[in-house]
Scaffold this motif. Structure first.
Motif, PDB file in Angstrom:
ATOM      1  N   PHE A  23       9.887  50.672 -15.121  1.00 51.92           N
ATOM      2  CA  PHE A  23      10.257  52.085 -14.942  1.00 51.92           C
ATOM      3  C   PHE A  23      10.413  52.496 -13.484  1.00 51.92           C
ATOM      4  CE2 PHE A  23       7.939  51.891 -18.986  1.00 51.92           C
ATOM      5  CZ  PHE A  23       8.870  52.467 -19.830  1.00 51.92           C
ATOM      6  N   LEU A  82       5.994  52.001 -23.356  1.00 51.47           N
ATOM      7  CA  LEU A  82       6.278  50.715 -23.998  1.00 51.47           C
ATOM      8  C   LEU A  82       7.131  49.948 -23.009  1.00 51.47           C
ATOM      9  CD1 LEU A  82       6.699  48.708 -26.444  1.00 51.47           C
ATOM     10  CD2 LEU A  82       8.721  50.078 -26.988  1.00 51.47           C
ATOM     11  N   ALA A  83       6.726  48.752 -22.676  1.00 48.90           N
ATOM     12  CA  ALA A  83       7.522  47.963 -21.723  1.00 48.90           C
ATOM     13  C   ALA A  83       7.425  46.482 -22.040  1.00 48.90           C
ATOM     14  CB  ALA A  83       7.043  48.214 -20.296  1.00 48.90           C
ATOM     15  N   VAL A  84       8.516  45.786 -21.793  1.00 53.34           N
ATOM     16  CA  VAL A  84       8.610  44.340 -22.015  1.00 53.34           C
ATOM     17  C   VAL A  84       9.187  43.723 -20.738  1.00 53.34           C
ATOM     18  CG1 VAL A  84       9.761  42.541 -23.388  1.00 53.34           C
ATOM     19  CG2 VAL A  84       8.889  44.613 -24.508  1.00 53.34           C
ATOM     20  N   ARG A  89      13.332  40.447 -22.866  1.00 55.70           N
ATOM     21  CA  ARG A  89      13.882  41.534 -23.689  1.00 55.70           C
ATOM     22  C   ARG A  89      14.876  40.995 -24.715  1.00 55.70           C
ATOM     23  NH1 ARG A  89      14.275  45.935 -18.790  1.00 55.70           N
ATOM     24  NH2 ARG A  89      12.021  45.927 -18.463  1.00 55.70           N
ATOM     25  N   GLY A  90      14.908  41.662 -25.843  1.00 55.91           N
ATOM     26  CA  GLY A  90      15.836  41.263 -26.901  1.00 55.91           C
ATOM     27  C   GLY A  90      15.278  40.211 -27.827  1.00 55.91           C
ATOM     28  N   ALA A  91      14.021  39.805 -27.601  1.00 61.45           N
ATOM     29  CA  ALA A  91      13.426  38.746 -28.428  1.00 61.45           C
ATOM     30  C   ALA A  91      12.490  39.307 -29.493  1.00 61.45           C
ATOM     31  CB  ALA A  91      12.666  37.759 -27.532  1.00 61.45           C
ATOM     32  N   GLY A  92      12.370  40.628 -29.552  1.00 57.48           N
ATOM     33  CA  GLY A  92      11.542  41.218 -30.603  1.00 57.48           C
ATOM     34  C   GLY A  92      10.132  41.593 -30.178  1.00 57.48           C
ATOM     35  N   VAL A  93       9.812  41.427 -28.887  1.00 58.82           N
ATOM     36  CA  VAL A  93       8.460  41.790 -28.429  1.00 58.82           C
ATOM     37  C   VAL A  93       8.241  43.296 -28.613  1.00 58.82           C
ATOM     38  CG1 VAL A  93       6.888  41.896 -26.448  1.00 58.82           C
ATOM     39  CG2 VAL A  93       8.356  39.894 -26.776  1.00 58.82           C
ATOM     40  N   GLY A  94       9.225  44.090 -28.200  1.00 58.71           N
ATOM     41  CA  GLY A  94       9.106  45.543 -28.327  1.00 58.71           C
ATOM     42  C   GLY A  94       8.932  45.974 -29.774  1.00 58.71           C
ATOM     43  N   ALA A  95       9.737  45.389 -30.654  1.00 57.04           N
ATOM     44  CA  ALA A  95       9.658  45.753 -32.079  1.00 57.04           C
ATOM     45  C   ALA A  95       8.298  45.382 -32.657  1.00 57.04           C
ATOM     46  CB  ALA A  95      10.783  45.073 -32.855  1.00 57.04           C
ATOM     47  N   ASP A 118      14.639  56.992 -25.820  1.00 54.90           N
ATOM     48  CA  ASP A 118      16.005  56.930 -26.348  1.00 54.90           C
ATOM     49  C   ASP A 118      15.990  56.821 -27.870  1.00 54.90           C
ATOM     50  OD1 ASP A 118      16.927  56.904 -23.743  1.00 54.90           O
ATOM     51  OD2 ASP A 118      17.003  54.709 -23.645  1.00 54.90           O
ATOM     52  N   ALA A 120      18.351  55.990 -29.657  1.00 57.18           N
ATOM     53  CA  ALA A 120      19.104  54.779 -30.045  1.00 57.18           C
ATOM     54  C   ALA A 120      18.178  53.579 -30.232  1.00 57.18           C
ATOM     55  CB  ALA A 120      20.166  54.470 -28.994  1.00 57.18           C
ATOM     56  N   TYR A 121      17.073  53.550 -29.513  1.00 57.20           N
ATOM     57  CA  TYR A 121      16.110  52.461 -29.708  1.00 57.20           C
ATOM     58  C   TYR A 121      15.082  52.819 -30.771  1.00 57.20           C
ATOM     59  CZ  TYR A 121      12.644  48.838 -28.923  1.00 57.20           C
ATOM     60  OH  TYR A 121      11.770  47.788 -29.118  1.00 57.20           O
ATOM     61  N   TYR A 122      14.535  54.018 -30.702  1.00 62.83           N
ATOM     62  CA  TYR A 122      13.357  54.347 -31.509  1.00 62.83           C
ATOM     63  C   TYR A 122      13.681  54.771 -32.945  1.00 62.83           C
ATOM     64  CZ  TYR A 122      10.555  53.876 -27.309  1.00 62.83           C
ATOM     65  OH  TYR A 122       9.923  53.363 -26.206  1.00 62.83           O
ATOM     66  N   ARG A 124      15.018  53.147 -35.223  1.00 64.80           N
ATOM     67  CA  ARG A 124      14.730  52.034 -36.150  1.00 64.80           C
ATOM     68  C   ARG A 124      13.261  51.996 -36.568  1.00 64.80           C
ATOM     69  NH1 ARG A 124      16.642  47.705 -31.822  1.00 64.80           N
ATOM     70  NH2 ARG A 124      17.763  49.581 -31.218  1.00 64.80           N
TER      71      ARG A 124
HETATM   72  C1  COA Z   1      12.957  49.208 -24.516  1.00 59.69           C
HETATM   73  C2  COA Z   1      12.208  47.875 -24.502  1.00 59.69           C
HETATM   74  C3  COA Z   1      10.715  48.111 -24.572  1.00 59.69           C
HETATM   75  C4  COA Z   1      12.638  47.075 -25.740  1.00 59.69           C
HETATM   76  O1  COA Z   1      11.878  45.876 -25.802  1.00 59.69           O
HETATM   77  P1  COA Z   1      12.527  44.547 -26.417  1.00 59.69           P
HETATM   78  O2  COA Z   1      11.440  43.562 -26.598  1.00 59.69           O
HETATM   79  O3  COA Z   1      13.700  44.130 -25.622  1.00 59.69           O
HETATM   80  O4  COA Z   1      13.004  45.126 -27.817  1.00 59.69           O
HETATM   81  P2  COA Z   1      13.438  44.340 -29.116  1.00 59.69           P
HETATM   82  O5  COA Z   1      13.655  42.881 -28.816  1.00 59.69           O
HETATM   83  O6  COA Z   1      12.484  44.675 -30.176  1.00 59.69           O
HETATM   84  O7  COA Z   1      14.818  45.046 -29.465  1.00 59.69           O
HETATM   85  C5  COA Z   1      15.942  44.775 -28.695  1.00 59.69           C
HETATM   86  C6  COA Z   1      17.079  45.653 -29.168  1.00 59.69           C
HETATM   87  O8  COA Z   1      16.857  46.983 -28.708  1.00 59.69           O
HETATM   88  C7  COA Z   1      17.986  47.414 -27.988  1.00 59.69           C
HETATM   89  N1  COA Z   1      17.546  48.348 -26.954  1.00 59.69           N
HETATM   90  C8  COA Z   1      16.703  48.153 -25.947  1.00 59.69           C
HETATM   91  N2  COA Z   1      16.570  49.257 -25.204  1.00 59.69           N
HETATM   92  C9  COA Z   1      17.358  50.187 -25.772  1.00 59.69           C
HETATM   93  C10 COA Z   1      17.672  51.527 -25.461  1.00 59.69           C
HETATM   94  N3  COA Z   1      17.108  52.158 -24.415  1.00 59.69           N
HETATM   95  N4  COA Z   1      18.550  52.176 -26.262  1.00 59.69           N
HETATM   96  C11 COA Z   1      19.111  51.575 -27.334  1.00 59.69           C
HETATM   97  N5  COA Z   1      18.843  50.293 -27.671  1.00 59.69           N
HETATM   98  C12 COA Z   1      17.995  49.617 -26.887  1.00 59.69           C
HETATM   99  C13 COA Z   1      18.581  46.147 -27.421  1.00 59.69           C
HETATM  100  O9  COA Z   1      19.928  46.322 -27.085  1.00 59.69           O
HETATM  101  C14 COA Z   1      18.400  45.222 -28.594  1.00 59.69           C
HETATM  102  O10 COA Z   1      19.392  45.465 -29.548  1.00 59.69           O
HETATM  103  P3  COA Z   1      19.836  44.349 -30.632  1.00 59.69           P
HETATM  104  O11 COA Z   1      18.638  44.092 -31.470  1.00 59.69           O
HETATM  105  O12 COA Z   1      20.933  45.011 -31.387  1.00 59.69           O
HETATM  106  O13 COA Z   1      20.259  43.169 -29.832  1.00 59.69           O
HETATM  107  C15 COA Z   1      12.545  47.030 -23.243  1.00 59.69           C
HETATM  108  O14 COA Z   1      13.942  46.917 -23.164  1.00 59.69           O
HETATM  109  C16 COA Z   1      12.017  47.638 -21.947  1.00 59.69           C
HETATM  110  O15 COA Z   1      10.904  47.352 -21.538  1.00 59.69           O
HETATM  111  N6  COA Z   1      12.850  48.454 -21.296  1.00 59.69           N
HETATM  112  C17 COA Z   1      12.473  49.094 -20.029  1.00 59.69           C
HETATM  113  C18 COA Z   1      11.439  50.158 -20.266  1.00 59.69           C
HETATM  114  C19 COA Z   1      11.887  51.159 -21.306  1.00 59.69           C
HETATM  115  O16 COA Z   1      13.029  51.618 -21.297  1.00 59.69           O
HETATM  116  N7  COA Z   1      10.928  51.497 -22.218  1.00 59.69           N
HETATM  117  C20 COA Z   1      11.208  52.400 -23.327  1.00 59.69           C
HETATM  118  C21 COA Z   1      11.353  53.825 -22.930  1.00 59.69           C
HETATM  119  S1  COA Z   1      12.770  54.583 -23.725  1.00 59.69           S
END
Ligand code: COA
Length: 183
Positions: A23, A82-84, A89-95, A118, A120-122, A124
């Protein structure tokens, strides 16, 4: 499959470094930090994922939750950060962090969780815009405030309210008192 571990006190410095990376060093200026300053995170809901699942492995991802008030009477959780690590990233750690921690929060009796992020991420994970339901976080962009129910129906009839800092003195008791919370 990633293995989650409950965050321990000595993880704090490594998590801080991860959050700075994710961040930026000015992250603590964000409005959501005003709801965390001086307040203990919710015990049992803050997790890390470590490299290879080993206690000595690097922290790859982190999630934290905080107690929150919605108006004077409604208790809720504030999720974040939440941070990875960028290279993972993209490997499912965040999910994995999201799903497992939300399951645990529901098991603990929590009903509602809010975050700033966002859609778009949350989406799901069951999050929806909170502003149309009457929730407000002053000084934050309304479209970034999201809410999810941890118990089916928790948002039914809920009229939202202004997000307030939890009382630091009562935050240690939050897990217990949430069991009786009304929304
Ligand atoms: C957001 C974050 C935690 C996701 O972690 P991750 O382990 O990459 O997430 P996952 O592997 O579970 O999911 C990846 C998917 O989320 C999508 N994604 C990630 N960040 C996104 C966002 N801000 N908006 C929309 N989609 C997003 C990726 O494109 C990917 O899509 P796909 O499954 O269609 O390929 C990571 O990208 C991160 O640390 N980002 C920087 C900090 C941040 O933005 N934290 C969240 C605050 S909004």
């Amino acid at each position: 499959m990633f293995s989650l571990k409950t965050e321990r006190p000595h993880d704090a410095a490594e998590i801080d470094a991860l959050l700075d990376l994710a961040f930026g060093p000015n992250r603590q200026g964000k409005t959501s930090y005003r709801y965390r300053d001086g307040i203990a995170p919710v015990r049992g809901l803050c997790f890390v994922v470590r490299e290879d699942g080993r206690p000595s492995g690097r922290i790859l991802g982190s999630i934290r939750y905080w107690p929150l008030m919605v108006g004077p009477d409604m208790r809720a959780l504030l999720l974040g950060p939440l941070a990875v690590r960028p290279e993972l990233r993209g490997a499912g750690v965040g999910a994995t962090l999201m799903r497992r921690s939300m399951e645990r929060a529901a098991d603990q009796g929590h009903r509602l969780v809010l975050l700033v992020g966002d859609l778009a991420y949350y989406a799901r994970f069951g999050f929806q815009p909170a502003a149309p339901l009457g929730f407000t976080m002053p000084d934050e962009q309304p479209h970034r405030l999201l809410v999810a129910e941890l118990r089916l129906g928790a948002l039914e009839g809920c009229v939202g309210g202004t997000l307030l800092r939890a009382d630091p003195a009562s935050s240690a008791q939050i897990s217990v008192s949430m069991r009786a919370a009304l929304c």
